[in-house]
Design a protein around this motif. Structure first.
Motif, PDB file in Angstrom:
ATOM      1  N   UNK A 121     -33.871  48.867  55.671  1.00  0.00           N
ATOM      2  CA  UNK A 121     -34.103  49.334  54.160  1.00  0.00           C
ATOM      3  C   UNK A 121     -33.173  50.089  53.628  1.00  0.00           C
ATOM      4  N   UNK A 122     -32.773  51.059  54.533  1.00  0.00           N
ATOM      5  CA  UNK A 122     -31.569  52.014  53.796  1.00  0.00           C
ATOM      6  C   UNK A 122     -30.528  51.364  53.480  1.00  0.00           C
ATOM      7  N   UNK A 123     -30.324  50.054  54.218  1.00  0.00           N
ATOM      8  CA  UNK A 123     -28.949  49.475  54.267  1.00  0.00           C
ATOM      9  C   UNK A 123     -29.008  48.600  52.806  1.00  0.00           C
ATOM     10  N   UNK A 124     -30.197  47.867  52.758  1.00  0.00           N
ATOM     11  CA  UNK A 124     -30.489  47.043  51.592  1.00  0.00           C
ATOM     12  C   UNK A 124     -30.694  47.572  50.145  1.00  0.00           C
ATOM     13  N   UNK A 125     -31.222  49.075  50.371  1.00  0.00           N
ATOM     14  CA  UNK A 125     -31.406  49.440  49.096  1.00  0.00           C
ATOM     15  C   UNK A 125     -30.655  50.698  48.767  1.00  0.00           C
ATOM     16  N   UNK A 126     -29.931  51.239  49.795  1.00  0.00           N
ATOM     17  CA  UNK A 126     -29.491  52.823  49.531  1.00  0.00           C
ATOM     18  C   UNK A 126     -27.893  52.824  49.084  1.00  0.00           C
ATOM     19  N   UNK A 127     -27.406  53.856  49.932  1.00  0.00           N
ATOM     20  CA  UNK A 127     -26.072  54.105  49.868  1.00  0.00           C
ATOM     21  C   UNK A 127     -25.091  52.954  49.674  1.00  0.00           C
ATOM     22  N   UNK A 128     -24.933  52.111  50.917  1.00  0.00           N
ATOM     23  CA  UNK A 128     -23.987  51.102  50.876  1.00  0.00           C
ATOM     24  C   UNK A 128     -23.891  50.327  49.675  1.00  0.00           C
ATOM     25  N   UNK A 129     -25.185  49.911  49.162  1.00  0.00           N
ATOM     26  CA  UNK A 129     -25.263  49.280  47.752  1.00  0.00           C
ATOM     27  C   UNK A 129     -24.384  49.867  46.585  1.00  0.00           C
ATOM     28  N   UNK A 130     -24.719  51.249  46.479  1.00  0.00           N
ATOM     29  CA  UNK A 130     -24.022  52.228  45.397  1.00  0.00           C
ATOM     30  C   UNK A 130     -22.548  51.992  45.716  1.00  0.00           C
ATOM     31  N   UNK A 131     -22.029  52.182  46.891  1.00  0.00           N
ATOM     32  CA  UNK A 131     -20.723  52.192  47.062  1.00  0.00           C
ATOM     33  C   UNK A 131     -20.046  50.726  46.815  1.00  0.00           C
ATOM     34  N   UNK A 132     -20.807  49.853  47.108  1.00  0.00           N
ATOM     35  CA  UNK A 132     -20.249  48.493  46.971  1.00  0.00           C
ATOM     36  C   UNK A 132     -20.082  48.352  45.353  1.00  0.00           C
ATOM     37  N   UNK A 133     -20.992  48.528  44.309  1.00  0.00           N
ATOM     38  CA  UNK A 133     -20.926  48.670  43.236  1.00  0.00           C
ATOM     39  C   UNK A 133     -20.259  49.982  42.400  1.00  0.00           C
ATOM     40  N   UNK A 134     -19.732  50.800  43.287  1.00  0.00           N
ATOM     41  CA  UNK A 134     -19.253  52.005  42.738  1.00  0.00           C
ATOM     42  C   UNK A 134     -18.062  51.617  41.689  1.00  0.00           C
ATOM     43  N   UNK A 135     -17.151  50.912  41.751  1.00  0.00           N
ATOM     44  CA  UNK A 135     -16.083  50.461  40.808  1.00  0.00           C
ATOM     45  C   UNK A 135     -16.658  50.156  39.604  1.00  0.00           C
TER      46      UNK A 135
END
Length: 145
Positions: A121-135
């Motif tokens: 759940x953290x991987x699908x909804x959390x920090x990695x998602x924000x990092x992926x779309x940070x640009x």
């Protein structure tokens, strides 16, 4: 939000800040990577100064070293240290005669499912998602490179 997650986000923000500060300089990426060295050295020194786990030592029959490790954790609370040492002694005695537990045992199934579920759940909804779309997020905010 845990303290670990807050530290990760703070580190990411600092990384973006340092990267932005050196983005216009030739070879600025070297400086951005260089800024990680002090934190890495601090982490290395801190990790080397920690004693081995008291539980790990007790399970290997090293009771004296386990008590010394507990003294690091409970430097001023002798009662808590003695209670933890007694608990470790009981656990190591009961563990020495039993076969090692299997992760696939039925008694661990609910906890294992919950743990894996939280991680996913953290991987699908959390920090990695924000990092992926940070640009894209920074571009939309007008801070794009």
């Amino acid at each position: 939000v845990s303290l670990k997650e807050a530290a990760i986000v703070l580190g990411i923000c600092l990384g973006y800040g340092v990267g932005y500060a050196y983005s216009e300089k030739d070879g600025g990426w070297r400086w951005a990577y260089g800024w990680t060295l002090p934190a890495s050295l601090l982490l290395l020194v801190g990790a080397q100064s920690l004693p081995p786990s008291a539980r790990w030592l007790a399970l290997r029959g090293k009771a004296v070293e386990a008590v010394a490790s507990l003294a690091f954790v409970y430097p001023n609370d002798v009662d808590a240290r003695d209670a933890a040492a007694q608990e470790l002694a009981v656990a190591s005695e009961s563990r020495s005669n039993a076969p090692p537990p299997r992760l696939g045992d039925r008694r661990y199934r609910r906890a294992l499912t919950a743990g894996i579920g939280v991680v996913l759940l953290q991987q699908f909804t959390g920090q990695p998602s924000v990092l992926y779309y940070a640009g894209a997020i920074f571009d939309a905010a007008g801070v794009g490179a």
